[in-house]
Every structure is written in C-alpha cells, then in structure tokens.
Design a protein around this motif. Structure first.
Motif, short mmCIF file in Angstrom:
data_model
loop_
_atom_site.label_atom_id
_atom_site.label_comp_id
_atom_site.label_asym_id
_atom_site.label_seq_id
_atom_site.Cartn_x
_atom_site.Cartn_y
_atom_site.Cartn_z
N ALA A 1 0.83 -1.21 0.00
CA ALA A 1 0.00 0.00 0.00
C ALA A 1 0.87 1.25 0.00
O ALA A 1 0.56 2.23 -0.70
N ILE A 2 1.95 1.24 0.76
CA ILE A 2 2.84 2.40 0.80
C ILE A 2 3.50 2.61 -0.55
O ILE A 2 3.62 3.74 -1.03
N GLN A 3 3.88 1.52 -1.19
CA GLN A 3 4.49 1.61 -2.52
C GLN A 3 3.52 2.24 -3.52
O GLN A 3 3.90 3.10 -4.31
N LYS A 4 2.25 1.86 -3.45
CA LYS A 4 1.24 2.45 -4.34
C LYS A 4 1.05 3.93 -4.06
O LYS A 4 0.90 4.75 -4.97
N MET A 5 1.07 4.30 -2.77
CA MET A 5 0.92 5.72 -2.42
C MET A 5 2.09 6.54 -2.96
O MET A 5 1.89 7.64 -3.47
N VAL A 6 3.29 6.00 -2.85
CA VAL A 6 4.47 6.72 -3.34
C VAL A 6 4.36 6.91 -4.85
O VAL A 6 4.66 7.99 -5.38
N LYS B 1 4.13 10.74 -6.75
CA LYS B 1 5.02 11.22 -7.82
C LYS B 1 4.25 11.94 -8.92
O LYS B 1 4.82 12.71 -9.67
N LYS B 2 2.96 11.71 -8.99
CA LYS B 2 2.12 12.33 -10.02
C LYS B 2 1.61 13.70 -9.61
O LYS B 2 1.02 14.42 -10.42
N LEU B 3 1.79 14.08 -8.34
CA LEU B 3 1.25 15.34 -7.83
C LEU B 3 2.21 16.49 -8.04
O LEU B 3 3.42 16.30 -8.14
N ASP B 4 1.65 17.70 -8.05
CA ASP B 4 2.50 18.89 -8.13
C ASP B 4 2.94 19.30 -6.72
O ASP B 4 2.50 18.71 -5.73
N GLY B 5 3.78 20.30 -6.64
CA GLY B 5 4.36 20.74 -5.37
C GLY B 5 3.35 21.14 -4.31
O GLY B 5 3.47 20.78 -3.14
N GLU B 6 2.32 21.90 -4.72
CA GLU B 6 1.30 22.33 -3.76
C GLU B 6 0.52 21.15 -3.20
O GLU B 6 0.21 21.12 -2.01
N VAL C 1 1.57 18.07 -2.92
CA VAL C 1 2.46 17.32 -2.03
C VAL C 1 2.55 18.01 -0.67
O VAL C 1 2.49 17.37 0.38
N ASP C 2 2.67 19.35 -0.67
CA ASP C 2 2.72 20.10 0.60
C ASP C 2 1.45 19.90 1.41
O ASP C 2 1.49 19.70 2.62
N ALA C 3 0.30 19.98 0.75
CA ALA C 3 -0.98 19.82 1.44
C ALA C 3 -1.11 18.42 2.03
O ALA C 3 -1.51 18.26 3.20
N LEU C 4 -0.74 17.41 1.26
CA LEU C 4 -0.80 16.04 1.76
C LEU C 4 0.19 15.81 2.90
O LEU C 4 -0.11 15.10 3.86
N SER C 5 1.33 16.43 2.80
CA SER C 5 2.35 16.30 3.84
C SER C 5 1.82 16.79 5.18
O SER C 5 2.01 16.16 6.22
N LYS C 6 1.09 17.91 5.15
CA LYS C 6 0.50 18.45 6.39
C LYS C 6 -0.57 17.51 6.95
O LYS C 6 -0.66 17.31 8.16
N ILE C 7 -1.35 16.93 6.06
CA ILE C 7 -2.39 15.97 6.51
C ILE C 7 -1.74 14.76 7.16
O ILE C 7 -2.14 14.32 8.24
N VAL C 8 -0.72 14.23 6.52
CA VAL C 8 -0.04 13.04 7.04
C VAL C 8 0.62 13.34 8.38
O VAL C 8 0.56 12.54 9.32
N GLU C 9 1.25 14.49 8.50
CA GLU C 9 1.86 14.89 9.78
C GLU C 9 0.82 14.93 10.88
O GLU C 9 1.06 14.49 12.02
N GLY C 10 -0.36 15.48 10.58
CA GLY C 10 -1.44 15.55 11.56
C GLY C 10 -1.95 14.16 11.96
O GLY C 10 -2.21 13.92 13.13
N LEU C 11 -2.04 13.27 11.01
CA LEU C 11 -2.50 11.90 11.29
C LEU C 11 -1.47 11.11 12.11
O LEU C 11 -1.83 10.27 12.93
N ALA C 12 -0.20 11.39 11.86
CA ALA C 12 0.87 10.64 12.52
C ALA C 12 1.05 11.02 13.98
O ALA C 12 1.72 10.32 14.74
#
Length: 129
Positions: A101-106, A110-115, A117-128
C-alpha cells in the motif's frame, strides 16, 4: 608478555561476543521471518495454499515456511516478494505493516505537483501525531 596475553584475551572475548551476537540474531530471525511472511500474506488476503500454488510450489510450501519447518531458497524468496508486490528490502522493514500500500501511495505521490504534495504532507503529519 603480559600485554600480549591481555591482547589475546581481548581478541578472544571480542570473537566470542561477535559469535554470540550472530547466533542470537539467527535465532531471532528464525522466529521473525515466518511471522513476517504470515503478516504480509494475510494482509494481501490470500491463503497459504493459494500463494504456494501461485509461486509454482506444492500446496503446503508457504505453510511449511510460516510454521518454521523450512526456509525458502533465495530464488523462492524473490518469487514470494514478487507475489506480494514488494521488494526484499520492504520485506525486512519491520515497522511497515503494509509495504504494498505504501508503494502504491508513493507512485501516486510522484504524479502530484508541489502544492498538492505540501498539502498532503501536512495531513499526514497531523495523522501521525
């Protein structure tokens, strides 16, 4: 002479210590490997029998590994990883419960733009947290 004997004692001690660590790690590995295989197979939702047949082995092959009776050859280990859609490295990464599942997410990241990726990064940080 005394220094020489002391050095020999240190060398013997370090050799025995190294040997003990190797033996100890092998014992842990013998318990861990079958458990990890079971975890990954169950996460995929397939029976040991179906997995055995899918990698070209007899019906009890995966069960014999998961029960600790046998270990796969390197060639068969690679077939197992291929079947699970993971790399050998991911097989040995203990902290990852679902490497596929992690491999599929990665791949999707790779298909996303910078913004994005930044938005998802904040969501993941909050979930973690």
């Amino acid at each position: 002479m005394k220094k020489s004997n002391k050095n020999r004692s240190c060398i013997r001690y370090n050799m025995l210590k190294g040997w003990w660590q190797i033996v100890h790690n092998e014992i842990e590995y013998e318990k861990w490997f079958p458990q990890r295989l079971t975890q990954l197979r169950m996460r995929k939702g397939v029976s040991a029998r179906d997995m055995s047949l899918s990698i070209g082995q007899n019906t009890g092959y995966i069960n014999s590994i998961e029960s600790g009776k046998n270990f796969p050859t390197m060639k068969n280990f690679f077939y197992i990883c291929e079947y699970l859609h993971i790399t050998p490295k991911e097989f040995f990464e203990e902290g990852i419960a679902d490497p596929e599942a992690i491999q599929k997410m990665v791949e999707n990241l790779k298909k996303l733009d910078g913004e994005q990726v930044d938005a998802l990064s904040k969501i993941v940080e909050g979930l973690a947290k």
